[in-house]
Design a protein around this motif. Structure first.
Motif, PDB file in Angstrom:
ATOM      1  N   VAL A 141     -30.641  78.425  14.502  1.00  0.00           N
ATOM      2  CA  VAL A 141     -30.340  77.437  13.470  1.00  0.00           C
ATOM      3  C   VAL A 141     -29.068  77.779  12.713  1.00  0.00           C
ATOM      4  N   ASP A 142     -28.592  79.028  12.826  1.00  0.00           N
ATOM      5  CA  ASP A 142     -27.359  79.426  12.162  1.00  0.00           C
ATOM      6  C   ASP A 142     -26.138  79.238  13.052  1.00  0.00           C
ATOM      7  N   ARG A 143     -26.348  78.845  14.287  1.00  0.00           N
ATOM      8  CA  ARG A 143     -25.254  78.690  15.228  1.00  0.00           C
ATOM      9  C   ARG A 143     -24.644  77.296  15.112  1.00  0.00           C
ATOM     10  N   ARG A 144     -23.314  77.267  15.107  1.00  0.00           N
ATOM     11  CA  ARG A 144     -22.616  75.990  14.949  1.00  0.00           C
ATOM     12  C   ARG A 144     -21.490  75.906  15.980  1.00  0.00           C
ATOM     13  N   LEU A 145     -21.541  74.852  16.758  1.00  0.00           N
ATOM     14  CA  LEU A 145     -20.602  74.645  17.869  1.00  0.00           C
ATOM     15  C   LEU A 145     -19.872  73.328  17.665  1.00  0.00           C
ATOM     16  N   MET A 146     -18.550  73.347  17.836  1.00  0.00           N
ATOM     17  CA  MET A 146     -17.753  72.124  17.788  1.00  0.00           C
ATOM     18  C   MET A 146     -16.990  71.971  19.102  1.00  0.00           C
ATOM     19  N   LEU A 147     -16.974  70.756  19.632  1.00  0.00           N
ATOM     20  CA  LEU A 147     -16.230  70.454  20.849  1.00  0.00           C
ATOM     21  C   LEU A 147     -15.236  69.349  20.542  1.00  0.00           C
ATOM     22  N   ALA A 177     -28.112  72.079  21.638  1.00  0.00           N
ATOM     23  CA  ALA A 177     -28.842  71.100  20.831  1.00  0.00           C
ATOM     24  C   ALA A 177     -30.347  71.355  20.939  1.00  0.00           C
ATOM     25  N   ALA A 178     -30.820  71.639  22.157  1.00  0.00           N
ATOM     26  CA  ALA A 178     -32.242  71.900  22.367  1.00  0.00           C
ATOM     27  C   ALA A 178     -32.698  73.172  21.662  1.00  0.00           C
ATOM     28  N   GLU A 179     -31.789  74.134  21.542  1.00  0.00           N
ATOM     29  CA  GLU A 179     -32.131  75.400  20.896  1.00  0.00           C
ATOM     30  C   GLU A 179     -32.031  75.342  19.384  1.00  0.00           C
ATOM     31  N   GLY A 180     -31.620  74.206  18.835  1.00  0.00           N
ATOM     32  CA  GLY A 180     -31.575  74.047  17.391  1.00  0.00           C
ATOM     33  C   GLY A 180     -30.247  74.366  16.753  1.00  0.00           C
ATOM     34  N   ALA A 181     -29.226  74.633  17.570  1.00  0.00           N
ATOM     35  CA  ALA A 181     -27.897  74.880  17.007  1.00  0.00           C
ATOM     36  C   ALA A 181     -27.301  73.564  16.518  1.00  0.00           C
ATOM     37  N   ALA A 182     -26.350  73.653  15.596  1.00  0.00           N
ATOM     38  CA  ALA A 182     -25.622  72.477  15.135  1.00  0.00           C
ATOM     39  C   ALA A 182     -24.486  72.221  16.118  1.00  0.00           C
ATOM     40  N   VAL A 183     -24.503  71.074  16.774  1.00  0.00           N
ATOM     41  CA  VAL A 183     -23.489  70.720  17.769  1.00  0.00           C
ATOM     42  C   VAL A 183     -22.726  69.501  17.260  1.00  0.00           C
ATOM     43  N   THR A 184     -21.416  69.654  17.121  1.00  0.00           N
ATOM     44  CA  THR A 184     -20.554  68.558  16.669  1.00  0.00           C
ATOM     45  C   THR A 184     -19.574  68.203  17.772  1.00  0.00           C
ATOM     46  N   LEU A 185     -19.527  66.930  18.125  1.00  0.00           N
ATOM     47  CA  LEU A 185     -18.546  66.439  19.086  1.00  0.00           C
ATOM     48  C   LEU A 185     -17.503  65.620  18.351  1.00  0.00           C
ATOM     49  N   VAL A 186     -16.231  65.982  18.541  1.00  0.00           N
ATOM     50  CA  VAL A 186     -15.113  65.194  18.021  1.00  0.00           C
ATOM     51  C   VAL A 186     -14.419  64.557  19.220  1.00  0.00           C
ATOM     52  N   THR A 187     -14.434  63.229  19.288  1.00  0.00           N
ATOM     53  CA  THR A 187     -13.771  62.500  20.362  1.00  0.00           C
ATOM     54  C   THR A 187     -12.492  61.897  19.800  1.00  0.00           C
ATOM     55  N   CYS A 188     -11.380  62.161  20.450  1.00  0.00           N
ATOM     56  CA  CYS A 188     -10.080  61.813  19.867  1.00  0.00           C
ATOM     57  C   CYS A 188      -9.701  60.345  20.034  1.00  0.00           C
ATOM     58  N   THR A 189     -10.197  59.671  21.066  1.00  0.00           N
ATOM     59  CA  THR A 189      -9.902  58.251  21.278  1.00  0.00           C
ATOM     60  C   THR A 189     -11.175  57.563  21.742  1.00  0.00           C
ATOM     61  N   LEU A 190     -11.111  56.245  21.860  1.00  0.00           N
ATOM     62  CA  LEU A 190     -12.245  55.478  22.373  1.00  0.00           C
ATOM     63  C   LEU A 190     -12.066  55.092  23.839  1.00  0.00           C
ATOM     64  N   GLY A 191     -11.057  55.655  24.473  1.00  0.00           N
ATOM     65  CA  GLY A 191     -10.897  55.417  25.909  1.00  0.00           C
ATOM     66  C   GLY A 191     -10.550  53.992  26.272  1.00  0.00           C
ATOM     67  N   GLU A 192      -9.704  53.374  25.458  1.00  0.00           N
ATOM     68  CA  GLU A 192      -9.357  51.966  25.667  1.00  0.00           C
ATOM     69  C   GLU A 192      -8.699  51.687  27.013  1.00  0.00           C
ATOM     70  N   MET A 193      -8.028  52.692  27.590  1.00  0.00           N
ATOM     71  CA  MET A 193      -7.292  52.496  28.836  1.00  0.00           C
ATOM     72  C   MET A 193      -8.102  52.882  30.068  1.00  0.00           C
ATOM     73  N   GLY A 194      -9.378  53.169  29.867  1.00  0.00           N
ATOM     74  CA  GLY A 194     -10.195  53.630  30.978  1.00  0.00           C
ATOM     75  C   GLY A 194     -10.380  52.587  32.065  1.00  0.00           C
ATOM     76  N   GLN A 195     -10.726  53.081  33.248  1.00  0.00           N
ATOM     77  CA  GLN A 195     -11.048  52.194  34.361  1.00  0.00           C
ATOM     78  C   GLN A 195     -12.374  51.486  34.051  1.00  0.00           C
ATOM     79  N   VAL A 196     -12.694  50.478  34.808  1.00  0.00           N
ATOM     80  CA  VAL A 196     -13.998  49.824  34.704  1.00  0.00           C
ATOM     81  C   VAL A 196     -14.553  49.690  36.119  1.00  0.00           C
ATOM     82  N   VAL A 197     -15.626  50.415  36.407  1.00  0.00           N
ATOM     83  CA  VAL A 197     -16.169  50.450  37.767  1.00  0.00           C
ATOM     84  C   VAL A 197     -17.312  49.457  37.949  1.00  0.00           C
ATOM     85  N   VAL A 198     -17.682  48.757  36.879  1.00  0.00           N
ATOM     86  CA  VAL A 198     -18.726  47.731  36.970  1.00  0.00           C
ATOM     87  C   VAL A 198     -18.035  46.366  37.129  1.00  0.00           C
TER      88      VAL A 198
END
Length: 315
Positions: free
Chosen positions: A4-10, A30-51
């Motif tokens: 619970v004292d572990r903190r991870l940022m990606l 996350a399953a072990e109870g650590a604090a996991v923070t994800l920072v995503t820099c963009t919303l991927g507007e230029m991504g491909q679309v495979v559907v």
């Protein structure tokens, strides 16, 4: 240090990057109870679309992909058990820069960029958007890409630069006190693929390509195009692209126990990852080294040899 004292940022560039490269790691902590923070820099507007039925969302048509990718990211985080995920500077502050392809088949910067493309962002401004997150979440471990962005994508390279700069600024007590109390990240790691893993992946890709060529020739159909995977000479002695010598790997996380969560997260990014994507070729593979998510030490406290925990040595 308890879980619970572990903190991870990606710090990742686009939605889906987190699931493809670090999904097992995120699910584990996350399953072990650590604090996991994800920072995503963009919303991927230029991504491909495979559907096919969603191709109208592409940037060169309706240009309406961003909200869909945010929905996909939310579903992926639910699959991984991560509740703290934010966009750098807020939704839409930095846009996907897109990419071009160089002569090696790797990514490079495009000549056409949106006005707010992440690749064009002022480095200090973008770092200042990350500094308060670092100071608020206080991660002991921060994960991002290497200086090449793993495969050259300009947004990955920029994410590396922003994360590296912001970590230094966040630790400087006299810098921008208005952005929070200073925080020194104990360990910075870079996402990596070991040479051994990459060689196994390339060997599999080359065998699959040979089978496809044989099938095409037997059916009198055009031979499929090669990729840099299929062109690479495994007997050359060179380190394969997008990999590093096994000795450079500082820590490996076994993703096998969290494979169901990771593949659920990958499938959540359905506009980007096709059902026959190479990721899924290993879905039913037995436990082994190919499941490991590998990281290089980029700064801070070294890890003990053979480490299998991102926080090893920080207790």
């Amino acid at each position: 240090m308890s879980s619970v004292d572990r903190r991870l940022m990606l710090v990742h560039a686009h939605p889906d990057d987190e699931s493809s490269g670090t999904g097992g790691t995120m699910a584990k902590y996350a399953a072990e109870g650590a604090a996991v923070t994800l920072v995503t820099c963009t919303l991927g507007e230029m991504g491909q679309v495979v559907v096919p039925e969603l191709e109208h969302l592409r940037h060169d048509r309706d240009d309406a992909l961003a909200p869909v990718r945010l929905q996909e990211l939310t579903a992926a985080m639910d699959a991984l058990g991560v509740t703290d995920f934010v966009r750098l500077g807020g939704d839409g502050t930095y846009a996907d820069s897109g990419m071009a392809t160089d002569e090696r088949g790797l990514a490079t910067a495009s000549n056409e960029l949106r006005p707010n493309a992440f690749w064009s962002a002022d480095l200090l401004q973008a770092a200042n958007d990350l500094v308060p997150l670092i100071r608020d979440r206080r991660p002991q471990v921060l994960i991002t890409y290497d200086e090449f962005g793993h495969y050259g994508h300009p947004d990955h390279v920029q994410a590396h630069r922003v994360a590296t700069y912001a970590a230094a600024l966040a630790a400087t007590a006299s810098y921008r006190r208005d952005l929070g109390e200073p925080w020194q990240v104990d360990r910075v790691l870079w996402v990596a693929i070991s040479e051994g893993q990459m060689r196994e992946m390339i060997a599999g890709a080359q065998q699959e390509y040979r089978d496809r060529v044989a099938a095409a020739e037997a059916a009198g159909e055009p031979v499929p195009e090669e990729s840099f995977f299929t062109r690479f000479d495994l007997d050359s002695g060179e380190v394969p692209p997008m990999s590093c010598p096994d000795a450079d790997i500082a820590v490996q996380i076994d993703g096998y126990p969290y494979r169901k969560q990771r593949f659920a997260a990958l499938r959540a990014h359905r506009t980007q990852i096709a059902a026959d994507e190479f990721f899924f070729a290993y879905e039913d593979a037995p436990a082994g080294p190919m499941w490991n998510e590998c990281y290089r030490l980029a700064g801070g406290t070294p890890l003990p040899p053979g480490a299998t925990d991102l926080f090893a040595g920080l207790d």
